[in-house]
Each structure stands twice: as structure tokens, then as C-alpha cells.
Design an enzyme around this catalytic site. Structure first.
Site, PDB file in Angstrom:
ATOM      1  N   SER A 289       0.820  -1.229  -0.381  1.00  0.00           N
ATOM      2  CA  SER A 289      -0.011  -0.064   0.208  1.00  0.00           C
ATOM      3  C   SER A 289       1.028   1.474   0.142  1.00  0.00           C
ATOM      4  O   SER A 289       0.594   2.209  -0.512  1.00  0.00           O
ATOM      5  CB  SER A 289      -0.751   0.522   1.301  1.00  0.00           C
ATOM      6  OG  SER A 289       0.369  -0.213   2.565  1.00  0.00           O
TER       7      SER A 289
ATOM      8  N   HIS B 136      -5.263  -3.947  -2.391  1.00  0.00           N
ATOM      9  CA  HIS B 136      -4.697  -2.435  -3.778  1.00  0.00           C
ATOM     10  C   HIS B 136      -4.510  -3.547  -4.876  1.00  0.00           C
ATOM     11  O   HIS B 136      -4.591  -2.971  -6.087  1.00  0.00           O
ATOM     12  CB  HIS B 136      -3.660  -1.564  -2.854  1.00  0.00           C
ATOM     13  CG  HIS B 136      -3.949  -0.759  -1.878  1.00  0.00           C
ATOM     14  ND1 HIS B 136      -4.209   0.268  -1.747  1.00  0.00           N
ATOM     15  CD2 HIS B 136      -4.089  -0.984  -0.345  1.00  0.00           C
ATOM     16  CE1 HIS B 136      -4.204   0.697  -0.715  1.00  0.00           C
ATOM     17  NE2 HIS B 136      -3.605  -0.021   0.254  1.00  0.00           N
TER      18      HIS B 136
ATOM     19  N   LYS C 293     -11.839   0.372  -1.506  1.00  0.00           N
ATOM     20  CA  LYS C 293     -10.957   1.020  -2.583  1.00  0.00           C
ATOM     21  C   LYS C 293     -11.373   0.831  -4.355  1.00  0.00           C
ATOM     22  O   LYS C 293     -12.567   1.728  -3.924  1.00  0.00           O
ATOM     23  CB  LYS C 293      -9.714  -0.205  -2.178  1.00  0.00           C
ATOM     24  CG  LYS C 293      -8.862   0.556  -1.112  1.00  0.00           C
ATOM     25  CD  LYS C 293      -7.969  -0.133  -0.558  1.00  0.00           C
ATOM     26  CE  LYS C 293      -7.446   0.131   0.163  1.00  0.00           C
ATOM     27  NZ  LYS C 293      -8.137  -0.190   2.142  1.00  0.00           N
TER      28      LYS C 293
END
Length: 396
Positions: A182, A210, A241
């Protein structure tokens, strides 16, 4: 000694505020987008994890509103008891299908997902082998489990093998790695991790917070990117996300998921995500499946930003993901740069120890499918001007 002495004596945040460099808790008064209203000013957003740009998508908003109207604002209970909605079950089914796994389980947050998975699966006679740059939730999950954690140097496969060799015979082994790290945007060396797992009879878990939505042709993540979906035992991720919501998930073999479902204390003793969160994540997932070109778009924009930053001579850490860190080094200078960027109209995230090694502080920029080349050009010009201005002031 008073337990609260540490609180009364804590002055770091106050000291930073007093010199006007405090970089946290800036208020946004509107939707996440390429630009946002921050502190009452239009600001280019280079700090969001809204990779696919779906938090403000009309369909996601529509489905979220419908869910609130149908189910109300909350579930008022644990999934284990009265808190399971058909929306949760539908989301789990579609996640499992998309990720090519037998089953999936939804958690209240991504942090809670890691706490639940690792603490449920790793017992007294088990070992966790964890990359040193893994997310903080993995570290806390290791503490919560009864197993022993062995850390290996970041992406150092020789060190991972050395740690595997040190595990006593008869002990279970779980290798845990971020898919995309990240802070730096680096992608895990999953092919070599899988090889070592097979060699030493270990299981593999990937935190793909991610990677989901940014890797693989259709956004299925790190395992799919390397064509290793079958070899990865557990895929974990978040909704906050690419899926434009809040929550977390795991996907894997049905028996593994079911064991966590019935044994993970953080899952059992927490209320389920509200219908609104489940509906927004489900809607975002369906958009991703229908519009896989969003994955190519976010990577195209990130590559363009990488090229423009490099062309200006800005020192970035090499990556191939939508996360592009700018190396600063000094902690205080990192705050100075962030503050100057915000004043000039660009928000980016400061990354300081312990998230980085001492003396290796970063400005973390991240990109979304909503960004345009025009916005990137403007942001890069501002970044370049700020860095040059600080450099000149230091030389005077």
C-alpha cells in the site's frame, strides 16, 4: 503512575499543528472525484484509493439509496445471529464467482477481515510468515492469533525460504503477503512465494486490498495477474477502495471459509455491514464486471503520471500499480511538502515511520479512473514547482 500520563504528555500532534504543518484530518465537503472540496477549496485529489472511480457512480448511489429505503440504516446484530441479509449472501456469491473460488465471506471492515481470518486459522502449533512491509492489520492479526510470526525481508525470497526452513516439523505454515504493497505500490513476487509454499507445504494468503480492481485484465487482482488463482489458498480484500463502499471479504475453498465463519471472534462478535454498504459494493462489483476497461483506464492514467513525474526529474519509487510514491526522506520536510502542495491545490498522503524506514519518508500519490491527462499535467506542474521551491529555499 497514572495510566493516562502518556496521553497528557503526548505533544507530537500539537507541536506539528503549532508550526502549521499538521497533515491529517482535512475536511472534504462533497463526493470523492478527481477534484474535491477540501478545507473550502477545490483541490486535486491524489490521495484516494477510489481506483475505479465508482464512489460517485450514479448506479452505485441509486442502489445504495434503494437499500436504505428497503432495509433501513443498520442490521442491529451480528451476521451470526440476526444480522445476515440476503444482500450479504448475494454479495458473497458474486465475489466468490468473480474471484473463481468456492465461497466468500463478508466482514465489517478490511482490517477486521485480516483479524478474523488469521486469528481463526492460526493456532498454537502454527507459524505465520509475513512480509515486513505487510499492512498493519496483518501485524495486529498475528498478535491476536496463538501462532508465532516470522517476518521475512520485503520481497526477499531467499529470506522467506530461510524462515520456512526454521519452522519445526509438524507445524502449520501460512505465508501472508500484500498483493500490492500500500505504501510503495510494489507487487508481491507471488510466483516465487507459491513455489516456496509448495516446497515447504505451506498455505498462501494474499491481502489484495490494493490489487483488486487494478491488476489482472478484468480486475480480479494479484493472483489472476500471475495466473495463480488456484494456487493461492485465501484471497482477502476490501470494499473501501475499488468497490466504493466499506467492508472486507475473504474468498477460498468452502471448508476454509466456513471454518472462519464459525470460529472468527472478530466476525462473530461484530455487527454486520449495513445494507447500504453491501448494496454499494455489489453494485460496484457488477459495474466492474460489465466495464473491465476501467482497469485499463486507471493503469493508463497511472503510467502517464509516472512518465510525467519522471520527465520532470522528480524522484519516484518505481512501481507498476496506481500507487506512485515520491521519495522525500526527511520526516519534517515531508510535512512541509504536503502542506505546500495542499496550499497550491494538490492533496497527497504523507507516509512516515513506522510505515517507512527511518529517513525514508514518502509522499504517496495514487490515481483513479476519473483522472484525466489534463488534471495530471496540472498536478505534476504543481508538485514540481513545490519541490523546486523548497529545494531553492534550502540552498539559500
Amino acid at each position: 503512575m497514572d495510566l493516562f500520563n502518556k496521553c497528557f504528555e503526548y505533544k507530537l500532534a500539537t507541536d506539528i499543528k503549532e508550526v502549521g504543518l499538521y497533515p491529517y484530518f482535512h475536511q472534504i465537503t462533497g463526493k470523492q472525484n478527481s477534484t474535491v472540496q477540501m478545507q473550502g477549496k477545490e483541490t486535486i485529489m491524489l490521495g484516494s484509493n477510489n481506483y475505479l472511480g465508482l464512489t460517485s457512480h450514479p448506479k452505485v448511489i441509486e442502489e445504495t439509496v434503494k437499500a436504505v429505503e428497503k432495509y433501513g440504516s443498520g442490521v442491529s446484530g451480528s451476521r451470526f445471529l440476526n444480522g445476515t441479509l440476503d444482500l450479504h449472501v448475494n454479495l458473497e456469491k458474486e465475489l466468490a464467482e468473480f474471484l473463481e473460488k468456492e465461497d466468500a465471506l463478508v466482514f465489517s471492515t478490511g482490517f477486521q477481515a485480516n483479524l478474523s481470518i488469521i486469528s481463526a486459522l492460526v493456532g498454537r502449533h502454527d507459524y505465520i510468515l509475513s512480509d515486513k512491509e505487510n499492512h498493519a492489520s496483518i501485524y495486529d492479526a498475528c498478535k491476536l492469533s496463538w501462532g508465532k510470526m516470522l517476518r521475512y525481508n520485503h520481497s526477499d525470497m531467499a529470506d522467506l525460504e530461510k524462515q520456512l526452513q526454521s519452522v519445526p516439523d509438524g507445524f502449520g505454515k501460512l505465508i501472508v503477503t500484500d498483493g500490492v504493497f500500500s505504501m510503495t505500490g510494489a507487487i508481491a513476487n507471488l510466483p516465487e512465494i507459491v513455489k516456496l509454499a509448495k516446497k515447504y507445504n505451506a498455505r498462501v494468503m494474499v491481502d489484495d486490498a490494493h490489487g483488486f480492481g487494478t491488476l489482472g485484465k478484468t480486475g480480479k487482482g494479484t493472483a489472476d495477474h500471475f495466473r495463480l488463482t488456484k494456487e493461492v489458498d485465501i484471497i482477502m480484500g476490501t470494499f473501501s477502495k475499488s468497490l466504493a463502499s466499506l467492508g472486507g471479504y475473504m474468498a477460498g475453498d468452502a471448508k476454509i471459509v466456513d471454518f472462519v465463519r464459525h470460529n472468527a471472534r472478530p466476525f462473530i462478535f461484530s455487527a454486520a455491514i449495513p445494507a447500504a454498504n453491501a448494496a454499494s459494493a455489489l453494485s460496484a462489483l457488477r459495474i466492474l464486471k460489465a466495464e473491465p476497461e476501467r482497469v485499463a483506464k486507471v493503469n493508463e492514467i497511472a503510467n502517464y503520471a509516472r512518465e510525467q513525474l519522471s520527465a520532470r526529474g522528480i524522484r519516484i519509487i518505481p512501481s507498476t500499480s496506481p500507487i506512485i510514491p515520491i521519495h522525500i526522506g526527511d520526516l519534517q520536510e515531508t510535512f512541509v511538502v504536503c502542506n505546500a502542495l495542499l496550499k497550491a491545490g494538490v492533496y497527497a498522503n504523507p507516509v512516515i515511520p513506522p510505515a517507512t524506514p527511518p529517513g525514508e519518508s514518502l509522499i504517496r500519490t495514487s490515481y483513479t479512473a476519473l483522472n484525466t491527462k489534463e488534471i495530471i499535467d496540472k498536478a505534476v506542474t504543481i508538485i514540481d514547482n513545490v519541490l523546486e521551491g523548497i529545494k531553492s529555499s534550502k540552498q539559500q
